[in-house]
Design an enzyme around this catalytic site. Structure first.
Site, mmCIF file in Angstrom:
data_model
loop_
_atom_site.group_PDB
_atom_site.id
_atom_site.type_symbol
_atom_site.label_atom_id
_atom_site.label_comp_id
_atom_site.label_asym_id
_atom_site.label_seq_id
_atom_site.Cartn_x
_atom_site.Cartn_y
_atom_site.Cartn_z
ATOM 1 N N ASP A 86 -3.368 0.879 4.393
ATOM 2 C CA ASP A 86 -3.481 1.054 5.853
ATOM 3 C C ASP A 86 -2.282 1.862 6.358
ATOM 4 O O ASP A 86 -2.419 2.763 7.177
ATOM 5 C CB ASP A 86 -3.513 -0.298 6.580
ATOM 6 C CG ASP A 86 -4.934 -0.794 6.841
ATOM 7 O OD1 ASP A 86 -5.838 -0.439 6.059
ATOM 8 O OD2 ASP A 86 -5.148 -1.538 7.827
ATOM 9 N N LYS B 239 6.701 -7.137 -6.436
ATOM 10 C CA LYS B 239 7.823 -7.848 -5.803
ATOM 11 C C LYS B 239 8.449 -8.715 -6.892
ATOM 12 O O LYS B 239 8.540 -9.940 -6.782
ATOM 13 C CB LYS B 239 7.288 -8.656 -4.606
ATOM 14 C CG LYS B 239 8.341 -9.317 -3.754
ATOM 15 C CD LYS B 239 9.141 -8.347 -2.890
ATOM 16 C CE LYS B 239 10.257 -9.095 -2.172
ATOM 17 N NZ LYS B 239 11.231 -8.196 -1.524
ATOM 18 N N ASP C 132 -3.744 -3.570 -0.109
ATOM 19 C CA ASP C 132 -4.429 -3.638 1.185
ATOM 20 C C ASP C 132 -3.500 -3.155 2.296
ATOM 21 O O ASP C 132 -3.856 -2.315 3.118
ATOM 22 C CB ASP C 132 -4.873 -5.083 1.453
ATOM 23 C CG ASP C 132 -5.569 -5.226 2.793
ATOM 24 O OD1 ASP C 132 -6.446 -4.391 3.091
ATOM 25 O OD2 ASP C 132 -5.235 -6.161 3.552
ATOM 26 N N ASP D 188 8.625 -3.752 -0.544
ATOM 27 C CA ASP D 188 9.290 -3.476 0.742
ATOM 28 C C ASP D 188 9.879 -2.065 0.748
ATOM 29 O O ASP D 188 9.738 -1.322 1.722
ATOM 30 C CB ASP D 188 10.340 -4.552 1.080
ATOM 31 C CG ASP D 188 11.257 -4.903 -0.099
ATOM 32 O OD1 ASP D 188 11.026 -4.401 -1.224
ATOM 33 O OD2 ASP D 188 12.211 -5.680 0.108
ATOM 34 N N TYR E 230 -6.176 -13.086 -2.987
ATOM 35 C CA TYR E 230 -7.540 -13.003 -2.460
ATOM 36 C C TYR E 230 -8.467 -13.992 -3.163
ATOM 37 O O TYR E 230 -9.401 -14.500 -2.561
ATOM 38 C CB TYR E 230 -8.103 -11.590 -2.646
ATOM 39 C CG TYR E 230 -7.739 -10.637 -1.542
ATOM 40 C CD1 TYR E 230 -6.436 -10.176 -1.402
ATOM 41 C CD2 TYR E 230 -8.699 -10.180 -0.646
ATOM 42 C CE1 TYR E 230 -6.100 -9.289 -0.399
ATOM 43 C CE2 TYR E 230 -8.373 -9.290 0.363
ATOM 44 C CZ TYR E 230 -7.081 -8.849 0.477
ATOM 45 O OH TYR E 230 -6.752 -7.972 1.478
HETATM 46 C C1 IPM Z 1 -10.126 -3.613 3.029
HETATM 47 C C2 IPM Z 1 -10.315 -4.668 4.088
HETATM 48 C C3 IPM Z 1 -10.771 -5.964 3.420
HETATM 49 C C4 IPM Z 1 -9.671 -6.409 2.460
HETATM 50 C C5 IPM Z 1 -11.141 -7.080 4.404
HETATM 51 C C6 IPM Z 1 -12.203 -6.653 5.374
HETATM 52 C C7 IPM Z 1 -11.555 -8.347 3.687
HETATM 53 O O1 IPM Z 1 -9.167 -4.838 4.833
HETATM 54 O O2 IPM Z 1 -11.099 -3.296 2.315
HETATM 55 O O3 IPM Z 1 -9.024 -3.078 2.933
HETATM 56 O O4 IPM Z 1 -8.708 -7.078 2.865
HETATM 57 O O5 IPM Z 1 -9.778 -6.092 1.280
HETATM 58 MG MG MG Z 2 -7.631 -3.430 4.411
#
Ligand code: IPM
Ligand code: MG
Length: 367
Positions: free
Chosen positions: A249, A189, A245, A221, A142
């Site tokens: 999700d 990893k 990240d 993985d 990042y």
């Molecule tokens: C999160 C989001 C952000 C990230 C994006 C919007 C830049 O996906 O907070 O998880 O990747 O950190």
């Molecule tokens: Mg995210």
């Protein structure tokens, strides 16, 4: 208690859900006799439109002088398929994390029993899952050097970690594990990446200071697979920015929906509280977004930034009781259940506020 809270609605459904998060904070202030003073500032696409800058200086100055931040989301579809746009909403969020030193992102994956059927994972696999992610937030690809060469035909993003960045988040994860099931799973990893080999080495060293906490290492993985195969095998998960990240999700499916997951970003200064979901432009303006992630983010603020445990607990209880009564936004509704009542964003906020009132009058929480 007197506190200053800055609201950053941002883009898309960020506007709609933070309104409900703020309303819950106002209710808590009233019910527990605190003084919360609110102000608002621009970030993301909304800020670009108004000032040309995704994180205007005025916003940053406000954030540096506040006690806590409730953030919505940033993003706009017009940027997603146009790599030529150099000024982007997400830059506002990333710069804010960096400038405020918010290096630790806590993402609790808490499954409310009422939502067992809302997930696409089998209830018997899910039941009892309770995971706390520590995602490193100010390093990795990042923030590593990025660029193009060969007339734009080669692109790179440097994956880079320094020892102190790994150490400080590892300490936070181990300290948290001590208050839970005393297990840390560090995800990397290391079979391929040098930065992961340093990550593993440093985490192993930090672990020596916490002999009562069990440490295990997993490759990312394999961790991605085990998360949905046996979510109960995890307690605290410690990982880098990019892996965190992606995995969080994925893990949101354990809680039924992205619309349920709150997060806290902390470091050495002010705390930032935000849903893990994004701006969701496909449903923006329809008033149907789930505000519970923002409301639960407000609960994390009360707990972590202000140390108001009873207040935080009453918000979580109110959400629980709202779900128990069958109230659902569209993302957590399950077609199979008859007793559910479908609510929009504002109605869901109303219901939680009403439950806080009920909790206060029944004094079922000892203050
Ligand atoms: C999160 C989001 C952000 C990230 C994006 C919007 C830049 O996906 O907070 O998880 O990747 O950190
Ligand atoms: Mg995210």
């Amino acid at each position: 208690m007197k506190k200053k809270i800055t609201i950053l609605p941002g883009d898309g459904i960020g506007q709609e859900v933070t309104r409900e998060g703020k309303r819950v904070l106002e209710k808590i202030a009233l019910a527990f006799e605190h003084q919360f003073e609110f102000d608002e500032a621009l970030i993301g696409h909304a800020a670009i439109e108004a000032t040309g800058n995704p994180l205007p200086d005025e916003t940053l100055a406000k954030l540096k002088a506040t006690d806590a931040i409730l953030f919505g989301a940033v993003g706009h579809p017009k940027y997603d398929n146009d790599p030529t746009l150099k000024v982007r909403p997400e830059q506002g969020l990333l710069k804010m994390r960096k400038e405020l030193g918010l290096y630790a992102n806590l993402r609790p994956i808490k499954l409310f029993d009422e939502l067992l059927d809302a997930s696409s994972i089998k209830p018997e696999i899910l039941k009892g899952s309770d995971i706390l992610f520590f995602r490193e937030l100010t390093g990795d690809v990042y923030f590593g050097e990025k660029g193009r060469r060969d007339e734009g035909q080669t692109a790179y993003d440097l994956m880079i970690y320094q020892r102190f960045e790994i150490e400080r988040i590892a300490h936070k994860a181990f300290a948290a594990a001590r208050t839970r099931k005393k297990k840390v799973t560090s995800v990397d990893k290391a079979n391929v990446l040098e930065s992961s080999r340093l990550w593993r080495q440093v985490v192993t060293e930090v672990a020596k200071g916490y002999p009562d906490v069990q440490l295990e290492h997993q490759f990312v993985d394999a961790a991605a697979m085990k998360l949905i195969q046996s979510p109960r095998s995890f307690d605290v998960v410690l990982t880098g920015n990019l892996f965190g990240d992606i995995l969080t999700d994925e893990a949101s499916q354990i809680a039924g929906s992205m619309g349920m997951l709150a997060s806290a970003s902390v470091g050495d200064t002010v705390g930032l509280y935000e849903p893990i979901h994004g701006s969701a432009h496909d449903i923006t303006g329809k008033g149907i977004a789930n505000p519970l992630a923002s409301i639960l983010s407000a609960a994390l603020m009360l707990d972590i930034s202000f140390g108001l445990k009873t207040e935080a607990q009453s918000v979580i209880r109110a959400v629980e009781q709202t779900l128990q009564q069958g109230f659902r936004t569209a993302d957590i509704a399950s077609a199979a259940t008859q007793h559910e009542k479908l609510l929009n964003t504002v109605q869901m906020g109303n219901q939680v506020v009403k439950e806080i009132d009920r909790i206060m009058t029944s004094k079922s929480i000892t203050v």
